[in-house]
Scaffold this active site. Structure first.
Site, mmCIF file in Angstrom:
data_model
loop_
_atom_site.group_PDB
_atom_site.id
_atom_site.type_symbol
_atom_site.label_atom_id
_atom_site.label_comp_id
_atom_site.label_asym_id
_atom_site.label_seq_id
_atom_site.Cartn_x
_atom_site.Cartn_y
_atom_site.Cartn_z
ATOM 1 N N HIS A 236 0.792 -1.241 0.000
ATOM 2 C CA HIS A 236 0.000 0.000 0.000
ATOM 3 C C HIS A 236 0.823 1.289 0.000
ATOM 4 O O HIS A 236 0.746 2.095 0.936
ATOM 5 C CB HIS A 236 -1.027 0.030 1.136
ATOM 6 C CG HIS A 236 -0.577 -0.523 2.467
ATOM 7 N ND1 HIS A 236 0.636 -0.219 3.020
ATOM 8 C CD2 HIS A 236 -1.192 -1.339 3.344
ATOM 9 C CE1 HIS A 236 0.744 -0.856 4.172
ATOM 10 N NE2 HIS A 236 -0.354 -1.541 4.390
ATOM 11 N N ASP A 307 -5.986 -4.501 0.652
ATOM 12 C CA ASP A 307 -5.830 -4.258 2.083
ATOM 13 C C ASP A 307 -7.200 -4.312 2.765
ATOM 14 O O ASP A 307 -7.506 -3.478 3.623
ATOM 15 C CB ASP A 307 -5.139 -2.915 2.360
ATOM 16 C CG ASP A 307 -4.709 -2.776 3.812
ATOM 17 O OD1 ASP A 307 -4.791 -3.766 4.559
ATOM 18 O OD2 ASP A 307 -4.313 -1.671 4.217
HETATM 19 O O1 DOR Z 1 -5.500 0.396 7.967
HETATM 20 C C1 DOR Z 1 -5.001 -0.701 8.192
HETATM 21 N N1 DOR Z 1 -5.720 -1.687 8.761
HETATM 22 N N2 DOR Z 1 -3.720 -0.909 7.881
HETATM 23 C C2 DOR Z 1 -3.076 -2.014 8.278
HETATM 24 O O2 DOR Z 1 -1.903 -2.136 8.025
HETATM 25 C C3 DOR Z 1 -3.776 -3.049 9.068
HETATM 26 C C4 DOR Z 1 -5.209 -3.014 8.832
HETATM 27 C C5 DOR Z 1 -6.011 -3.848 9.797
HETATM 28 O O3 DOR Z 1 -5.650 -4.999 10.011
HETATM 29 O O4 DOR Z 1 -7.002 -3.356 10.311
#
Ligand code: DOR
Length: 444
Positions: A236, A307
């Site tokens: 990302h 993500d």
């Molecule tokens: O925004 C995010 N949420 N970035 C991450 O790296 C982890 C992820 C999560 O697991 O909630």
């Protein structure tokens, strides 16, 4: 003598092969592509009419958080993979920040076991690096079902963290496969937390976790990867400055961007979505969004990962910064990116490069990522013309919401085929969840 029937025949689609788009039929036998061309005389147990549709190699989402075990109130392997299938995704790589985190052989085996009979699409699992399992990583990364090692250089959801240079270097020295990295600088995150501590407007998320936070970590990572001669995959990527750096390190580093960083922008997303737009690394302003598109055009970006990071509405509604970071995305990855194709931001061929060929090349996926004889019969069948509105109601993720609610897109997944089995057709799941574990060339 009549030719042996196929298990599945995809008839009359415009097929995205390595040579370009061609109107051909595809015959599938035993989960693999057995014939390509004009198959008018052929018979099959099942036929998928693909006229006026495009048949793409199966979309692989190399970054999802399916929350199982331990956080199933947000998502589990069954709901997460259902969302994938409904979104036209045929394979996913699941992240290790579950409860417990996937840091050892037992936790990895348990995830593989849980996927049995419950996954709608094929799956692999990352193992999380911690300061305590570094020596074990070379063994762990070769276990069945392992997508490789994931390292968090900055804190995000969960407590996986490898923050300082010495520990990052050790991770890079232990093992061979490409390491997937969340690059935000932990020291700077801690130093700047005062910006949001005690409560703030979510727009300050991008100020706290600023450009320098991401650039510093990526710069450190590249230097350490160079010393260790280790391949890395920067997840990302969110800033213009990192893209400049990464363009100078094509021999070591590959690059992921997310559909949300390519589509949303600050400050509007925070005004409209409040903490529902909060993720790590943050959504940034138009300058960075345009730089990410330029990097797509320049060939710096290797793959698109969603993500997919579901949190419940109640959790997201907590006052910032108590609200967790992340937004769902596995189901919307393909519709959002097809809409960008319709708007002329990238070609269909480049999309396929980013969603299928790229993941296969980066991670050494065995027999996947292109439509060619002998490859796995994974297909994302799409209608490039269909206009549809993305809504919360359509979302199969347990979290039940999407940051793209209300957005009308051009381009929609019509069917998802995993190793020759149609698992989604016309917005409905088909058959039983029989997804399996992905295999990787590096671990033979
Ligand atoms: O925004 C995010 N949420 N970035 C991450 O790296 C982890 C992820 C999560 O697991 O909630």
């Amino acid at each position: 003598m009549a030719a042996a029937p196929f298990d599945l025949l995809l008839r009359g689609g415009i097929v995205a092969t390595a040579g370009g788009c061609e109107e051909i039929d595809i015959g599938v036998r035993d989960g693999r592509i057995a014939a390509l061309g004009s198959l008018r005389q052929a018979t099959a147990a099942e036929t998928l009419d693909c006229r006026d549709l495009h048949v793409l190699p199966g979309v692989v989402d190399t970054q999802v958080h399916f929350r199982e075990p331990g956080l199933e109130h947000k998502e589990d392997i069954s709901t997460g993979t259902a969302a994938a299938a409904l979104g036209g995704v045929t394979a996913v790589f699941d992240m290790p920040n579950t409860k417990p985190p996937t840091t050892g052989a037992a936790e990895l085996a348990e995830k593989c076991r849980r996927a049995g009979g419950r996954a709608w699409v094929d799956i692999a699992f990352y193992v999380g690096a911690t300061p305590d399992n570094i020596e074990d990583l070379p063994r762990l990364e070769r276990l069945p079902g392992c997508a490789g090692v994931k390292m968090f250089m900055g804190s995000s959801t969960g407590d996986l963290l490898v923050a300082d240079d010495a520990a990052v270097a050790k991770v890079l020295e232990n093992g061979k496969r490409r390491v997937a990295v969340h690059a935000e600088d932990e020291a700077r995150l801690r130093q700047r937390y005062t910006i949001v501590a005690g409560g703030a407007d979510p727009i300050l998320h991008a100020e706290w976790r600023d450009v320098e936070t991401a650039v510093t970590a990526t710069r450190r990572l590249l230097a350490l990867a160079e010393s260790a001669s280790r391949r890395v995959h920067v997840l990302h990527v969110s800033t213009a400055e990192e893209m400049t750096l990464l363009a100078e390190h094509r021999d070591l580093a590959t690059v992921e961007v997310t559909p949300q960083h390519l589509t949303l922008q600050a400050p509007d997303c925070y005004t409209e979505l409040d903490s529902f737009a909060q993720m790590n690394p943050p959504i940034r302003d138009a300058r960075h969004r345009e730089a990410l598109w330029q990097a797509v055009a320049d060939g710096i970006v290797d793959c698109i990962g969603s993500d997919h990071a579901p949190h419940t509405r109640e959790e997201k509604k907590k006052p910032y910064p108590e609200s967790p970071s992340g937004m769902p995305g596995v189901q919307t990855l393909l519709p959002i990116m097809l809409d960008h194709v319709a708007r002329g931001r990238l070609s269909l061929q480049r999309l396929v490069d980013l969603t299928s060929a790229g993941p296969a090349r980066l991670f050494g996926l065995a027999g996947r990522g292109r439509i060619a004889l002998g490859y796995a019969a994974d297909f994302s069948v799409v209608d490039l013309k269909q206009r549809r509105m993305i809504t919360h109601r359509w979302i199969a993720s347990r979290c039940g919401w999407t940051p793209f609610d209300g957005m009308t897109v051009t381009g929609w997944p019509i069917a998802t085929v995993v190793r020759g089995r149609v698992v989604m057709r016309e917005d409905a799941l088909q058959g039983e969840p029989r997804g399996g574990l992905l295999r990787f060339l590096d671990t033979y």
